[in-house]
Every structure is written in structure tokens, then in C-alpha cells.
Write an enzyme that holds these catalytic residues in place. Structure first.
Site, PDB file in Angstrom:
ATOM      1  N   GLU A   1      57.616  23.721  67.329  1.00  0.00           N
ATOM      2  CA  GLU A   1      58.015  25.071  67.729  1.00  0.00           C
ATOM      3  C   GLU A   1      58.511  25.861  66.531  1.00  0.00           C
ATOM      4  O   GLU A   1      59.150  25.319  65.630  1.00  0.00           O
ATOM      5  CB  GLU A   1      59.137  25.019  68.778  1.00  0.00           C
ATOM      6  CG  GLU A   1      58.680  24.667  70.165  1.00  0.00           C
ATOM      7  CD  GLU A   1      59.786  24.871  71.203  1.00  0.00           C
ATOM      8  OE1 GLU A   1      60.677  25.705  70.967  1.00  0.00           O
ATOM      9  OE2 GLU A   1      59.749  24.191  72.238  1.00  0.00           O
TER      10      GLU A   1
ATOM     11  N   CYS B   1      62.824  14.544  66.395  1.00  0.00           N
ATOM     12  CA  CYS B   1      64.086  14.449  65.651  1.00  0.00           C
ATOM     13  C   CYS B   1      64.741  13.115  65.958  1.00  0.00           C
ATOM     14  O   CYS B   1      64.721  12.651  67.106  1.00  0.00           O
ATOM     15  CB  CYS B   1      65.016  15.590  66.056  1.00  0.00           C
ATOM     16  SG  CYS B   1      66.576  15.622  65.137  1.00  0.00           S
TER      17      CYS B   1
ATOM     18  N   CYS C   1      70.485  14.450  69.722  1.00  0.00           N
ATOM     19  CA  CYS C   1      71.517  15.255  70.384  1.00  0.00           C
ATOM     20  C   CYS C   1      71.302  15.207  71.900  1.00  0.00           C
ATOM     21  O   CYS C   1      70.191  15.474  72.387  1.00  0.00           O
ATOM     22  CB  CYS C   1      71.472  16.693  69.890  1.00  0.00           C
ATOM     23  SG  CYS C   1      71.852  16.885  68.137  1.00  0.00           S
TER      24      CYS C   1
ATOM     25  N   CYS D   1      69.756  18.321  73.785  1.00  0.00           N
ATOM     26  CA  CYS D   1      68.572  18.921  73.191  1.00  0.00           C
ATOM     27  C   CYS D   1      67.314  18.217  73.680  1.00  0.00           C
ATOM     28  O   CYS D   1      67.216  16.982  73.619  1.00  0.00           O
ATOM     29  CB  CYS D   1      68.668  18.834  71.667  1.00  0.00           C
ATOM     30  SG  CYS D   1      67.209  19.439  70.802  1.00  0.00           S
TER      31      CYS D   1
ATOM     32  N   GLY E   1      63.939  18.973  64.339  1.00  0.00           N
ATOM     33  CA  GLY E   1      64.164  18.067  63.223  1.00  0.00           C
ATOM     34  C   GLY E   1      65.495  18.276  62.528  1.00  0.00           C
ATOM     35  O   GLY E   1      66.150  19.302  62.675  1.00  0.00           O
ATOM     36  N   GLU E   2      65.900  17.270  61.772  1.00  0.00           N
ATOM     37  CA  GLU E   2      67.105  17.312  60.949  1.00  0.00           C
ATOM     38  C   GLU E   2      66.661  17.414  59.487  1.00  0.00           C
ATOM     39  O   GLU E   2      66.091  16.466  58.923  1.00  0.00           O
ATOM     40  CB  GLU E   2      67.941  16.050  61.173  1.00  0.00           C
ATOM     41  CG  GLU E   2      69.014  15.762  60.137  1.00  0.00           C
ATOM     42  CD  GLU E   2      69.950  16.935  59.849  1.00  0.00           C
ATOM     43  OE1 GLU E   2      70.318  17.123  58.685  1.00  0.00           O
ATOM     44  OE2 GLU E   2      70.303  17.683  60.796  1.00  0.00           O
TER      45      GLU E   2
ATOM     46  N   LEU F   1      78.605  21.403  64.040  1.00  0.00           N
ATOM     47  CA  LEU F   1      79.925  20.829  64.296  1.00  0.00           C
ATOM     48  C   LEU F   1      79.980  20.225  65.699  1.00  0.00           C
ATOM     49  O   LEU F   1      80.121  19.023  65.864  1.00  0.00           O
ATOM     50  CB  LEU F   1      80.995  21.904  64.130  1.00  0.00           C
ATOM     51  CG  LEU F   1      82.449  21.468  64.309  1.00  0.00           C
ATOM     52  CD1 LEU F   1      82.846  20.448  63.261  1.00  0.00           C
ATOM     53  CD2 LEU F   1      83.380  22.683  64.254  1.00  0.00           C
ATOM     54  N   HIS F   2      79.919  21.064  66.702  1.00  0.00           N
ATOM     55  CA  HIS F   2      79.874  20.697  68.126  1.00  0.00           C
ATOM     56  C   HIS F   2      81.165  20.064  68.648  1.00  0.00           C
ATOM     57  O   HIS F   2      81.455  20.155  69.827  1.00  0.00           O
ATOM     58  CB  HIS F   2      78.681  19.807  68.449  1.00  0.00           C
ATOM     59  CG  HIS F   2      77.362  20.399  68.039  1.00  0.00           C
ATOM     60  ND1 HIS F   2      77.067  21.735  68.222  1.00  0.00           N
ATOM     61  CD2 HIS F   2      76.277  19.851  67.431  1.00  0.00           C
ATOM     62  CE1 HIS F   2      75.851  21.974  67.759  1.00  0.00           C
ATOM     63  NE2 HIS F   2      75.356  20.865  67.266  1.00  0.00           N
TER      64      HIS F   2
ATOM     65  N   ASN G   1      72.087  25.271  76.015  1.00  0.00           N
ATOM     66  CA  ASN G   1      70.892  25.551  76.801  1.00  0.00           C
ATOM     67  C   ASN G   1      70.858  24.610  77.998  1.00  0.00           C
ATOM     68  O   ASN G   1      71.074  23.398  77.859  1.00  0.00           O
ATOM     69  CB  ASN G   1      69.626  25.309  75.966  1.00  0.00           C
ATOM     70  CG  ASN G   1      69.184  26.532  75.195  1.00  0.00           C
ATOM     71  OD1 ASN G   1      68.995  27.590  75.768  1.00  0.00           O
ATOM     72  ND2 ASN G   1      69.027  26.373  73.890  1.00  0.00           N
TER      73      ASN G   1
ATOM     74  N   CYS H   1      65.542  24.746  72.586  1.00  0.00           N
ATOM     75  CA  CYS H   1      65.702  23.329  72.255  1.00  0.00           C
ATOM     76  C   CYS H   1      64.497  22.476  72.598  1.00  0.00           C
ATOM     77  O   CYS H   1      64.621  21.391  73.154  1.00  0.00           O
ATOM     78  CB  CYS H   1      66.945  22.760  72.945  1.00  0.00           C
ATOM     79  SG  CYS H   1      68.471  23.547  72.458  1.00  0.00           S
TER      80      CYS H   1
END
Length: 332
Positions: free
Chosen positions: A85, A102, A106, A109, A147-148, A201-202, A276, A319
Site C-alpha cells: 500500500e 511487517c 503490532c 495493525c 513495514g519497519e 511510542l504508543h 483504526n 493499516c
């Protein structure tokens, strides 16, 4: 196919660096040659044409979904059939992916549910920018898609250096997102090109961050904040932190107080984004009233804050959801 492969082939056929520079600018800026463009030596012309054709095959748009407030989401098919995407953002931006899938995982996600499938080459990353230019003038590139980036570090940094050299986009408008990785931190501190930095951070609690992002290498939040202060000084512009808020998970009073404490003396921006909603996920968005209350408390605590709505809620496209639906459609 990668940048260095193309350049080596052109050099072997007799191209000079000036020819290579014009070759890349014409591609990424979508510019036709002019009378002032250096003519390619005859020996280079066939190789250049071959690679122009190959660059056009790196990715193709197979799905497009527009959201009134968040721009246009694209599903791109790569040469091997894999899907990624990209998001064409309002006001001249594009959000690009750096991997297919990824590995971070997460929990909130959709992309994380598929795991890591493969890395993108530097040219596959850049092809997303070239495609976005078909829709609008691109003045900002955000590495916050699938991805990271720290897990594909060499190719991501290669694409950033390419954009800094050939696209006319300033360093601060090349925004590199990461969950926090010491290798990435060391690399960008040593780099001449210093992109803007956005840290996921989250949560201000290390254990909770690990629960939300199960496959990260644990890094103390205090260490991330210390690096952010050092990098902001070196780069000359603030570091951004992303805080995806989940009702009853990371939106409590202790989190808010920790954020206020951590932000003292920091040259940093906090992007506060409601999660989301994903089908089948137990994670819900805090109410608008709760979000506004948290924002007010943070502002009173002198936190430089941006309260952002999560992208593409109107079309259920955030996401990785658009990609997931396209994969189901193709499977059927």
C-alpha cells in the site's frame, strides 16, 4: 533491481556521472528530456532504454480508494505479484511502504497479522514516489507505510539519500518512522542526510510497548527520549512521536502523566492518533470526549501536540486493510 545495479550497468556501457544524474532526475521527477539535457553516448542509449522500461514495471496500481479527508490509498502490485500500500496524502505528501508485510506484529495493525513476507528494494520504495507524482506534485515523503524501516535499513537509507539528491525534497520533508532501533539511530546520526524522525511510542511503559508491538527489540523509553533530544539538536528540527490511543489500554491517567513528565525540556512533537478499527479486533477507539480531555491535559502540561484522526476510517482503508481486502478478492 536496485539503484547500484542500474548505475553499474550504465557506467559499464560508457555513461558518465552527469548522464546517470539526469537519468535518475528524469525518472523520479517524471521529466522529459530537454534541449539542455546531456545527450547519452550511443553505447549507453540501449541500456538506458532497457532500464527505463524495467523501472516502469516495478509496480502497478491495482486498487485505488479515495477518502475525503485523508487522500488516496493505492494498492500496488509488484513484479512478483506481491501487494503493498501507498497513500497519496493531502498537501503534496506520499506515505510509502518499505517491506511486504511487517515483522513487528503490532496488535492493532492489519499488516502485522501477515508477518514479514519480503524486503522491498530501494527502487521499489522509490517507485511509489514516482507513481504518486502521476497524481500530484510531491513535496514530502513519509516512510510510515507497511513495514519497519529499521528492518530494511540499507535500502531505506539508500532511497532517502536518492530523494535528497534527485527529488528536490528537503531533508525535513523526508520523514523516517521507526519503533526505535539503535542501528538506525547510529546510522542517521552518522549520515550527512538527516531525515525527520518519527518514533512509534504508543505507551510510556516498556512492558506495555512490548505487548502492543510484540516483536520489537526492547529499548527503554528514556533512552528513546534521550536520542530524540540529541537528534533534534543535530538535525535542527523536532522529532515526532506517534501515540496510537486504544480505549482502556494506553489512554489512562498514568500514561498522560508520564508523557507530561517525559516531555519536559524536549524538542519533540506528539502525534495523538485514535486506533483504526479493524474487523475482528478487540481494540476500540477512545471516545471523542476522552480524546479531547487527554489533549487538553497534555497541552496544559506543555506538550507540543497534534491530534490527528487515523487515516481512511471512512473507507476502512487504514493499516493494511485495503491490501487485505484486495488479497481476498484475488484469492477468490
Amino acid at each position: 533491481m536496485e539503484i547500484r545495479e542500474v548505475e553499474e550497468a550504465l557506467l559499464q556501457n560508457g555513461a558518465l556521472q552527469v548522464h546517470i544524474d539526469h537519468f535518475w532526475r528524469q525518472w523520479i521527477l517524471r521529466k522529459a528530456p530537454t534541449a539542455r539535457t546531456p545527450r547519452l553516448p550511443f553505447s549507453v542509449q540501449a541500456a538506458a532504454q532497457k532500464y527505463k522500461e524495467e523501472l516502469n514495471k516495478l509496480a502497478e496500481v491495482v486498487e485505488e480508494c479515495s477518502s475525503p479527508s485523508d487522500g488516496t490509498r493505492l494498492v500496488l502490485k509488484l513484479h512478483d505479484g506481491q501487494l503493498i500500500e501507498s497513500v497519496i496524502l493531502p498537501r503534496g505528501g506520499v506515505c510509502v511502504s518499505t517491506q511486504v508485510g511487517c515483522a513487528v506484529g503490532c496488535v492493532f495493525c492489519m499488516t502485522g497479522k501477515f508477518g514479514l513476507i519480503r524486503q522491498l528494494s530501494d527502487l521499489e520504495i522509490l517507485a511509489q514516489v514516482e507513481i504518486a507524482r502521476r497524481y500530484q506534485l510531491i513535496k514530502k515523503v513519509v516512510f510510515m507505510g507497511m513495514g519497519e524501516p529499521s528492518h530494511n535499513l540499507r535500502r531505506v537509507l539508500s532511497s532517502i539519500n536518492f530523494l535528497a539528491k534527485y527529488s528536490g525534497i528537503s531533508y525535513k520533508n523526508l520523514v523516517l518512522s521507526t519503533v526505535g532501533d539503535r542501528r538506525l539511530f547510529d546510522a542517521i546520526m552518522a549520515s550527512k542526510v538527516k531525515p525527520a524522525l518519527a518514533l512509534s511510542l504508543h505507551s510510556t511503559f516498556g512492558e506495555k510497548r512490548k505487548q502492543l508491538m510484540p516483536n520489537i527489540q526492547p529499548m527503554p523509553v528514556a533512552d528513546m527520549m534521550a536520542f530524540a533530544a540529541e537528534y533534534a539538536k543535530a538535525g535542527g528540527y523536532p522529532v515526532q512521536f506517534q501515540w496510537t490511543l486504544i480505549d482502556g489500554v494506553n489512554d489512562g491517567d498514568e500514561e498522560v502523566e508520564n508523557v507530561i513528565s517525559l516531555w519536559k525540556g524536549q524538542k519533540a512533537i506528539l502525534n495523538m492518533i485514535p486506533v483504526n478499527k479493524i474487523a475482528g479486533s478487540p481494540y476500540e477507539r477512545p471516545s471523542d470526549e476522552a480524546m479531547l480531555s487527554i489533549a487538553e491535559r497534555l497541552k496544559k502540561g506543555c506538550v507540543l501536540l497534534k491530534y490527528r484522526h487515523s487515516a481512511a476510517q471512512e473507507v476502512e482503508g487504514g493499516c493494511g486493510q485495503l491490501r487485505a481486502r484486495k488479497m481476498e478478492e484475488l484469492a477468490e
